[in-house]
Scaffold this active site. Sequence first.
Site, short mmCIF file in Angstrom:
data_model
loop_
_atom_site.label_atom_id
_atom_site.label_comp_id
_atom_site.label_asym_id
_atom_site.label_seq_id
_atom_site.Cartn_x
_atom_site.Cartn_y
_atom_site.Cartn_z
N HIS A 170 2.02 4.54 13.01
CA HIS A 170 0.88 5.46 12.84
C HIS A 170 1.09 6.78 13.55
O HIS A 170 0.14 7.40 14.05
CB HIS A 170 -0.41 4.80 13.30
CG HIS A 170 -0.99 3.88 12.29
ND1 HIS A 170 -2.26 3.37 12.37
CD2 HIS A 170 -0.48 3.36 11.14
CE1 HIS A 170 -2.51 2.59 11.33
NE2 HIS A 170 -1.42 2.56 10.56
N GLU B 160 -5.48 1.99 1.82
CA GLU B 160 -5.35 0.82 2.69
C GLU B 160 -5.66 1.20 4.13
O GLU B 160 -6.32 0.45 4.86
CB GLU B 160 -3.94 0.23 2.59
CG GLU B 160 -3.75 -1.09 3.33
CD GLU B 160 -3.30 -0.95 4.77
OE1 GLU B 160 -3.18 -1.98 5.45
OE2 GLU B 160 -3.08 0.19 5.24
N GLU B 161 -5.17 2.37 4.53
CA GLU B 161 -5.34 2.79 5.92
C GLU B 161 -6.79 3.10 6.25
O GLU B 161 -7.14 3.22 7.43
CB GLU B 161 -4.45 4.01 6.20
CG GLU B 161 -2.96 3.77 6.06
CD GLU B 161 -2.37 2.87 7.13
OE1 GLU B 161 -3.13 2.36 7.98
OE2 GLU B 161 -1.14 2.68 7.14
N ASP C 166 3.90 -5.21 3.62
CA ASP C 166 3.38 -4.08 4.38
C ASP C 166 4.19 -3.94 5.66
O ASP C 166 3.99 -4.70 6.61
CB ASP C 166 1.90 -4.33 4.69
CG ASP C 166 1.22 -3.15 5.35
OD1 ASP C 166 1.90 -2.16 5.64
OD2 ASP C 166 0.00 -3.22 5.56
N HIS D 294 0.84 -1.20 0.00
CA HIS D 294 0.00 0.00 0.00
C HIS D 294 0.87 1.25 0.00
O HIS D 294 1.89 1.34 0.68
CB HIS D 294 -1.02 -0.02 1.13
CG HIS D 294 -0.52 0.26 2.52
ND1 HIS D 294 -0.39 1.54 3.02
CD2 HIS D 294 -0.18 -0.57 3.52
CE1 HIS D 294 0.01 1.48 4.28
NE2 HIS D 294 0.16 0.21 4.61
N ASP E 244 5.59 2.48 7.44
CA ASP E 244 4.24 2.02 7.12
C ASP E 244 3.56 2.98 6.14
O ASP E 244 2.94 3.94 6.55
CB ASP E 244 3.41 1.94 8.40
CG ASP E 244 2.01 1.42 8.15
OD1 ASP E 244 1.77 0.82 7.10
OD2 ASP E 244 1.16 1.63 9.04
#
Length: 529
Positions: free
Chosen positions: A448, A321-322, A350, A275, A287
């Site tokens: 994140h 994706e998130e 990922d 992603h 990420d």
Amino acid sequence: MNRLSRLTVAGVAIAAAATLTVTSTATAAVPDSGELREAVTADGIHKHLQAFQDIADANGDNRASGLPGYDESADYVADLLDAAGYQVTRQPFDFPFFQETAPPEFERVAPDARTYVEGEDFLTMEYSGSGDVTGTVQAVDLVLPPGADPNTSTSGCEASDFADFTAGNVALIQRGTCTFAAKAENAEAADASAVVIFNEGQEGRTELLAGTLGGEVVEIPVLGTTFAVGDELASLTDPQVHIATQTSTEIRHTENVVADTPGGRADRTLVVGAHLDSVPEGPGINDNGSGTAAILEIALQLAELGVEPTNRVRFAFWGAEESGLLGSEHYVANLSKKQRKDIMLNLNFDMVASPNYVRFVYDGDGSDTPVAGPQGSDRIEQIFLDYFGSQELATSPTAFDGRSDYGPFIAVGIPAGGLFTGAEGVKTADQAATYGGVAGAAYDPCYHAACDSLTPTHTPEQEALYAQLAAEYDMVGNVNMDALDEMSDATAHATLTFANTKSAVSGTARAANGPSTRSMEFDGHRAQR
């Protein structure tokens, strides 16, 4: 000019050994991917990471779908692949874009004031509504202490759970059994002013609950918390809390970038995916800049080496994706029956450069985790295990739990596999003994967060942790270059192996449907139940 021609690779041999925490060095013969692995370097991948960082720096410090940083990231990837001779398609789609427009607030005002900390004690659930409320907390059908097994609790799953609920109160609900969306909808129907959903409490279900409602289903604030916060509130007599959220959900446009080799058997297409988007909170360099940059560099080096694969290779860079695997879901949902059948397998990457990493391999045969992949996934797993064994590198299994873009593929019976170096989970003492790093710390302490960056700003506690990691590993910001080097080599090896295999991966008896992602705990990186 098309630079794709041929590099001959030996046939694939598969070992029958089961997955072990530490890969045995007695493995099957491993095809020769040395030339490609030598060409795909961590420094080459880092150049793409730097490009992603520069894009984030110029666009509000993120590359989230629906925002300009993602669009520039898609341009960067598409332009490089087009110049290398790939057939590039940009697949647009609309999706529900969610963001918090102000920091959330959560505090206990009585008895005894306590301010809860965002990111430690609570998070706003994705697709939460907005509101500023103060109210009495009312427990809803809790199971405390929690039962022995996950999903013992049915708290909030039935409308009858709210039979005695006082309108205007804040519903305190325990994780378990049904989706967070169902719990929140039942609470709103009972006139709750806000909802606090806390983790269930069994081992592995005590940490901060990062959840999604899956869409705009309620208008009231919905928070996820640790088990400790929920247990504390449940133990008090008529506690009062203040909750404030400001959120926005609107339909926005994004896209997938898909690039095919000009040649290779179209009826045996290998989809290699990662992603491309970050979360709005940060640049997303691990990420998932790490997975994106790795497969991008592999694609470019395949072209540079002049590889004409036996099977078509499709490099896919997923959007949104998130927000819940929306790009890969859109892609799979729009395949015709024949196109779906033509996909031989999906490889997913990922997060492959986590600072405090473990070499996780997706457990295709389900020998160590609850869910096996569709027929053929065991073979994908074994290719990775054989490769790491040939390098005398340990591995550990990771589950098909629905947290990444393999989900839509396995849901329709397409074999899948891939690699992962860990997210918010905590490294165990046994893992630290095997892989190094720091036991008791997250695999990615900046998961994140704004510090998922090549140039992060850390808290004093993080500074101490990253100093420990830097003493052991080659670290560049939030990227473990040692992990990136090892995992990208394995990624290159598997890609080339399946690009040139002449044998079927899953056979003609592959099921039309595999394990549904809807039965899983996660919808992307956030829990849905």
